[in-house]
Design an enzyme around this catalytic site. Structure first.
Site, short mmCIF file in Angstrom:
data_model
loop_
_atom_site.label_atom_id
_atom_site.label_comp_id
_atom_site.label_asym_id
_atom_site.label_seq_id
_atom_site.Cartn_x
_atom_site.Cartn_y
_atom_site.Cartn_z
N HIS A 201 -11.44 48.56 57.11
CA HIS A 201 -10.78 47.27 56.92
C HIS A 201 -10.44 47.05 55.45
O HIS A 201 -11.29 47.22 54.58
CB HIS A 201 -11.70 46.16 57.44
CG HIS A 201 -11.05 44.83 57.51
ND1 HIS A 201 -10.03 44.55 58.40
CD2 HIS A 201 -11.26 43.70 56.81
CE1 HIS A 201 -9.66 43.31 58.24
NE2 HIS A 201 -10.37 42.75 57.28
N HIS B 61 11.07 50.92 45.98
CA HIS B 61 10.39 52.18 45.69
C HIS B 61 9.45 52.07 44.50
O HIS B 61 8.36 52.65 44.51
CB HIS B 61 11.43 53.29 45.46
CG HIS B 61 10.83 54.65 45.42
ND1 HIS B 61 10.83 55.43 44.30
CD2 HIS B 61 10.19 55.38 46.38
CE1 HIS B 61 10.23 56.58 44.56
NE2 HIS B 61 9.84 56.57 45.83
N TYR C 113 12.20 59.69 50.08
CA TYR C 113 11.72 58.34 50.38
C TYR C 113 11.04 58.23 51.74
O TYR C 113 10.87 57.13 52.27
CB TYR C 113 12.86 57.31 50.29
CG TYR C 113 13.58 57.32 48.97
CD1 TYR C 113 12.98 56.82 47.82
CD2 TYR C 113 14.87 57.86 48.88
CE1 TYR C 113 13.64 56.83 46.61
CE2 TYR C 113 15.54 57.87 47.66
CZ TYR C 113 14.93 57.36 46.53
OH TYR C 113 15.59 57.38 45.32
N ASP D 24 5.87 62.45 50.65
CA ASP D 24 6.75 63.61 50.77
C ASP D 24 6.45 64.62 49.66
O ASP D 24 5.69 64.34 48.73
CB ASP D 24 8.21 63.18 50.77
CG ASP D 24 8.61 62.37 49.54
OD1 ASP D 24 8.21 62.72 48.41
OD2 ASP D 24 9.36 61.39 49.70
#
Length: 133
Positions: free
Chosen positions: A23, A102, A124, A31
């Site tokens: 939790h 981003h 992304y 990537d």
């Protein structure tokens, strides 16, 4: 003699990270070109460019975790072909997904419990998994 683990997550480092995901924790699946962070645990699963992908990792770990939300970079939808985006999102299993810039995404990765590095070549495509947020 002890039994060898022969199902589920068999990568010991990844299994350890997932066991500590509780939790209010977050884990990033990133990537191939995504940077590493010196103060965040790294589980490097990348074998070759393109494998494994972020969806490969999501498919393996999401059934094991209590993930309440996902974060993606807005640029994923803005700069990647919509067919690829839609295909990737099918691996989110209907979990609420929030889009953030981003730059903010990279800051949030620095606050995660750990980073799972893939060989994914789609820009992304990285995702942050959150529990209880």
């Amino acid at each position: 003699m002890g039994e060898m683990l022969n199902s589920g997550i068999i990568n010991g480092q990844l299994a350890s990270l997932l066991a500590r995901f509780r939790h209010m924790n977050a884990i990033a699946i990133v990537d191939g070109p995504f940077p590493t962070y010196p103060n965040v645990e790294l589980v490097d699963l990348a074998l070759v460019k393109g494998f494994p992908t972020v969806p490969n990792v999501l498919d393996a770990i999401l059934p094991l975790l209590d993930v309440t939300s996902l974060f993606l970079a807005k640029e994923f939808e803005e700069k990647v072909d919509s067919k690829v985006v839609n295909e990737y999102k099918t691996h989110h299993r209907g979990i609420r997904t929030d889009m953030i810039a981003h730059e903010e995404f990279k800051q949030q990765v620095g606050k995660t419990l750990g980073i799972i590095h893939t060989g994914d070549a789609i820009p992304y495509s990285s995702v942050i998994l959150k529990s209880g947020w």
